[in-house]
Design a protein around this motif. Structure first.
Motif, PDB file in Angstrom:
ATOM      1  N   ILE A   1      40.931  20.894  11.725  1.00  0.00           N
ATOM      2  CA  ILE A   1      40.524  21.634  12.898  1.00  0.00           C
ATOM      3  C   ILE A   1      41.943  22.067  13.688  1.00  0.00           C
ATOM      4  CG2 ILE A   1      38.153  20.949  13.177  1.00  0.00           C
ATOM      5  CD1 ILE A   1      39.457  18.898  15.407  1.00  0.00           C
ATOM      6  N   ARG A   2      43.213  21.441  13.369  1.00  0.00           N
ATOM      7  CA  ARG A   2      44.539  22.048  14.238  1.00  0.00           C
ATOM      8  C   ARG A   2      45.657  21.854  13.394  1.00  0.00           C
ATOM      9  NH1 ARG A   2      46.625  18.140  19.036  1.00  0.00           N
ATOM     10  NH2 ARG A   2      48.202  19.469  19.928  1.00  0.00           N
TER      11      ARG A   2
ATOM     12  N   GLN B   1      45.301  17.860  12.513  1.00  0.00           N
ATOM     13  CA  GLN B   1      44.157  17.170  12.975  1.00  0.00           C
ATOM     14  C   GLN B   1      42.835  17.588  12.373  1.00  0.00           C
ATOM     15  OE1 GLN B   1      44.614  17.017  17.403  1.00  0.00           O
ATOM     16  NE2 GLN B   1      42.476  16.619  17.794  1.00  0.00           N
TER      17      GLN B   1
ATOM     18  N   ASP C   1      35.253  16.915  13.830  1.00  0.00           N
ATOM     19  CA  ASP C   1      34.136  17.657  13.762  1.00  0.00           C
ATOM     20  C   ASP C   1      34.292  18.855  14.520  1.00  0.00           C
ATOM     21  OD1 ASP C   1      31.659  18.663  13.998  1.00  0.00           O
ATOM     22  OD2 ASP C   1      30.578  16.900  14.961  1.00  0.00           O
ATOM     23  N   PRO C   2      34.409  20.236  14.248  1.00  0.00           N
ATOM     24  CA  PRO C   2      34.594  21.268  14.778  1.00  0.00           C
ATOM     25  C   PRO C   2      33.622  21.599  15.995  1.00  0.00           C
ATOM     26  CG  PRO C   2      34.544  21.966  12.325  1.00  0.00           C
ATOM     27  CD  PRO C   2      34.080  20.277  12.611  1.00  0.00           C
ATOM     28  N   LYS C   3      32.330  20.868  15.930  1.00  0.00           N
ATOM     29  CA  LYS C   3      31.122  21.003  16.949  1.00  0.00           C
ATOM     30  C   LYS C   3      31.312  19.861  17.826  1.00  0.00           C
ATOM     31  CE  LYS C   3      28.431  23.792  13.530  1.00  0.00           C
ATOM     32  NZ  LYS C   3      27.310  23.696  12.958  1.00  0.00           N
TER      33      LYS C   3
ATOM     34  N   LEU D   1      49.383  23.966   5.462  1.00  0.00           N
ATOM     35  CA  LEU D   1      48.223  24.622   5.900  1.00  0.00           C
ATOM     36  C   LEU D   1      48.926  25.665   6.998  1.00  0.00           C
ATOM     37  CD1 LEU D   1      45.716  21.991   6.227  1.00  0.00           C
ATOM     38  CD2 LEU D   1      45.649  23.798   4.552  1.00  0.00           C
ATOM     39  N   PRO D   2      48.166  26.867   7.192  1.00  0.00           N
ATOM     40  CA  PRO D   2      48.383  27.833   7.979  1.00  0.00           C
ATOM     41  C   PRO D   2      48.449  27.241   9.452  1.00  0.00           C
ATOM     42  CG  PRO D   2      46.798  28.801   6.446  1.00  0.00           C
ATOM     43  CD  PRO D   2      46.875  27.470   6.253  1.00  0.00           C
ATOM     44  N   ARG D   3      49.284  27.498  10.202  1.00  0.00           N
ATOM     45  CA  ARG D   3      49.187  27.040  11.627  1.00  0.00           C
ATOM     46  C   ARG D   3      48.194  27.625  12.459  1.00  0.00           C
ATOM     47  NH1 ARG D   3      52.133  24.203   8.488  1.00  0.00           N
ATOM     48  NH2 ARG D   3      54.057  23.410   9.402  1.00  0.00           N
TER      49      ARG D   3
ATOM     50  N   PHE E   1      45.091  24.769  17.458  1.00  0.00           N
ATOM     51  CA  PHE E   1      43.750  24.686  17.049  1.00  0.00           C
ATOM     52  C   PHE E   1      43.371  26.059  16.305  1.00  0.00           C
ATOM     53  CE2 PHE E   1      43.289  21.197  19.805  1.00  0.00           C
ATOM     54  CZ  PHE E   1      42.532  20.182  19.289  1.00  0.00           C
ATOM     55  N   TYR E   2      42.519  26.054  15.236  1.00  0.00           N
ATOM     56  CA  TYR E   2      42.005  26.909  14.432  1.00  0.00           C
ATOM     57  C   TYR E   2      40.835  27.495  15.323  1.00  0.00           C
ATOM     58  CZ  TYR E   2      44.212  25.580  10.169  1.00  0.00           C
ATOM     59  OH  TYR E   2      45.110  25.215   9.113  1.00  0.00           O
ATOM     60  N   ASP E   3      41.073  28.657  15.802  1.00  0.00           N
ATOM     61  CA  ASP E   3      40.133  29.319  16.851  1.00  0.00           C
ATOM     62  C   ASP E   3      39.312  30.223  16.272  1.00  0.00           C
ATOM     63  OD1 ASP E   3      41.976  31.187  16.362  1.00  0.00           O
ATOM     64  OD2 ASP E   3      42.568  31.714  18.269  1.00  0.00           O
ATOM     65  N   GLU E   4      39.163  30.252  14.995  1.00  0.00           N
ATOM     66  CA  GLU E   4      38.154  31.144  14.362  1.00  0.00           C
ATOM     67  C   GLU E   4      37.450  30.205  13.036  1.00  0.00           C
ATOM     68  OE1 GLU E   4      39.656  35.060  13.319  1.00  0.00           O
ATOM     69  OE2 GLU E   4      40.735  34.818  14.894  1.00  0.00           O
ATOM     70  N   ARG E   5      36.272  30.416  13.138  1.00  0.00           N
ATOM     71  CA  ARG E   5      35.598  29.329  12.010  1.00  0.00           C
ATOM     72  C   ARG E   5      35.973  29.374  10.565  1.00  0.00           C
ATOM     73  NH1 ARG E   5      31.740  26.056  12.036  1.00  0.00           N
ATOM     74  NH2 ARG E   5      31.002  26.263  14.186  1.00  0.00           N
TER      75      ARG E   5
ATOM     76  N   LEU F   1      38.934  27.178   9.471  1.00  0.00           N
ATOM     77  CA  LEU F   1      38.788  25.622   9.157  1.00  0.00           C
ATOM     78  C   LEU F   1      39.110  25.318   7.762  1.00  0.00           C
ATOM     79  CD1 LEU F   1      35.619  25.152  11.607  1.00  0.00           C
ATOM     80  CD2 LEU F   1      37.844  24.563  12.071  1.00  0.00           C
TER      81      LEU F   1
END
Lengths: 317, 317
Positions: A100-101, A109, A112-114, A231-233, A240-244, A247
């Motif tokens: 997720i990050r 990191q 759970d994205p939720k 992985l892409p930053r 944090f990945y701010d778009e689903r 992930l």
């Protein structure tokens, strides 16, 4: 023609021995008579007993589409967190969750994205969501510690304990794991006891030592770091990945002992309580590879690698 | 719903202020009356004179398909290499060359993939292929140095000089740049004077301080590191891309002064010779953000960020 010899920074090779040590060992020559043998020479001369197999009951496989990330747990320092990570893995808690990050030069990191939505968050069945902090532990005679000759900016004494970078303060009688590259910890909120490992991170940049004694470290990635660090930053705040769709799905996390033998990755880790490892430390303090002009004569804890290799098969014993 | 508040490791935010400081500054509140203000508070209170613009004549743009990597040169420490990098950029030497090596937790390196083949290698026109080493320089009164309160494992005195992490040894009267994350150096062969910058690397992992005084460092990436560090790791020895289709093309490298003003990236860097920066160092030694349980009371050189921000436009002055 594309292939040719790259000689410069050949010493840099050893920086990856953590990941591809078999190549290194295959290239090593006979032990040198010089005062300062190189790390390759030390590893070539190591006895079978200088290596230890990974304990499958103490090893996690984090499976991504890109491959397997292998984490060794540190029950000597974080017994409750190590047990909880195994309980969470065994109930399938992580399966289908995500990276997720990815924050450059800091941490990767997962969890759970939720997690922030009580309605949608995955429920924990048999594991614990939070645990008392395991930031440090008391020094005792049973826990090995191989010190480096010097301390560092953050601790009076640093070294290795059962393969993990650690620090000690004999005045206060405590020791703790250290945030070197590859170390895995349990994310937490502001409350000290608000972490438990359901959301975890791995150090992916320069050692953020100011986190020492502020988070529970419970393991170390010993193979597969590059599957996480390339992985892409994340474009969100703090990486944090701010778009689903950013992930990165976790297929599953399993305890190695639960994986059929044929599917396991059998690794051996150089023991850190041996003369071979003490010689390795010396070789890193005094780099005598031909390339070096100025050997530092010192080494910082997080620049000492703990070599890993494929376990020898019966035919090669 | 996907968005929710992530609070843990909020302190981690500052680890990227190097890259996205404007967000940080936008979020900062009023300066605190506490003994130990946070870095955000210090930056919010900084005066315009605490910042310096990047000198376009001293800045390189490394252009990839993914975006722009910005390198500030360090002529105070590596005058010949800095001049040579500009000469090479101005003759178009780098245009169409490639990222040739990505070694996890170590370096990303670029240059001519055909350098090892005298027939196919690109010819240098006005620049130099090799230069005398610039590993260290003498201390003088003209070169600023803001020391940290403590030295570190590798040097008796460490600090910052015109924005660059550096070390000094007053006994021998020399100072040198330090291999922190983002520092850029000139690859070399075993001979001390065999580098010149035509093949260069950037530190992309834990500081390999054993390279200090062994390679000429000539600059620092101040924006765009993530374009390099998220690249796939090379599968060859030492992380070299061993297949041609892995190479990441360099569109070109230009001196910022040669780029039309409208196409420049106007950045400001926090000066490192000010009281504001000294307060920033203190804030990193004693992390008092609410999340911290145990403030280290110390900081290692490579954990001190040098903030960068978009240059203020006339309307905001």
């Amino acid at each position: 023609m594309f292939s040719h010899v790259w000689r410069w920074m050949i010493h840099g090779f050893f920086a990856v021995c953590l990941l591809v040590p078999t190549v290194l060992i295959g290239q090593a020559g006979e032990p040198s008579e010089r005062k300062f043998p190189t790390m390759a020479e030390i590893l070539a001369a190591a006895e079978p007993g200088d290596w230890r197999p990974l304990d499958p009951e103490n090893t996690l496989y984090l499976e991504l589409a890109a491959g397997r990330v292998i984490i060794e747990l540190a029950p000597d320092f974080a017994p409750r967190h190590s047990a909880n990570l195994k309980a969470l893995a065994r109930e399938g808690y992580f399966d289908g969750l995500a990276i997720i990050r990815v924050q450059d030069n800091y941490v990767v990191q997962w969890g759970d994205p939720k997690a922030g939505d009580p309605q949608a968050a995955r429920k924990i069945q048999r594991g614990q969501k939070t645990l008392p902090a395991e930031f440090e532990r008391t020094i005792d005679d049973k826990t090995p510690f191989t010190p480096l000759p010097e301390g560092d900016v953050y601790a009076p004494e640093v070294g290795f304990s059962n393969g993990f970078p650690a620090a000690r303060d004999t005045k206060s009688g405590v020791m703790w794991l250290v945030h070197c590259y590859g170390m895995v910890g349990a994310g937490r909120d502001n409350a000290k006891d608000s972490g438990g490992g359901a959301e975890s991170y791995v150090v992916s940049g320069h050692a953020p030592r100011h986190l020492d004694r502020n988070v529970t470290l419970f393991g170390r990635v010993i193979q597969g770091m590059e599957l996480l660090t390339a992985l892409p930053r994340g474009r969100g705040v703090m990486g944090f990945y701010d778009e689903r769709d950013q992930l990165v799905p976790i297929r599953r996390i399993r305890v190695a002992a639960d994986v059929p033998a044929a599917e396991r990755t059998d690794l051996e880790v150089l023991r850190t309580d041996t003369d071979a490892f003490r010689r390795l430390i010396e070789s890193r303090r005094n780099r005598r590879d031909e390339w070096f002009v100025f050997p530092a004569g010192r080494v910082e804890l997080c620049n000492v690698p703990v070599p890993v290799r494929q376990k020898s098969g019966p035919e090669s014993k």
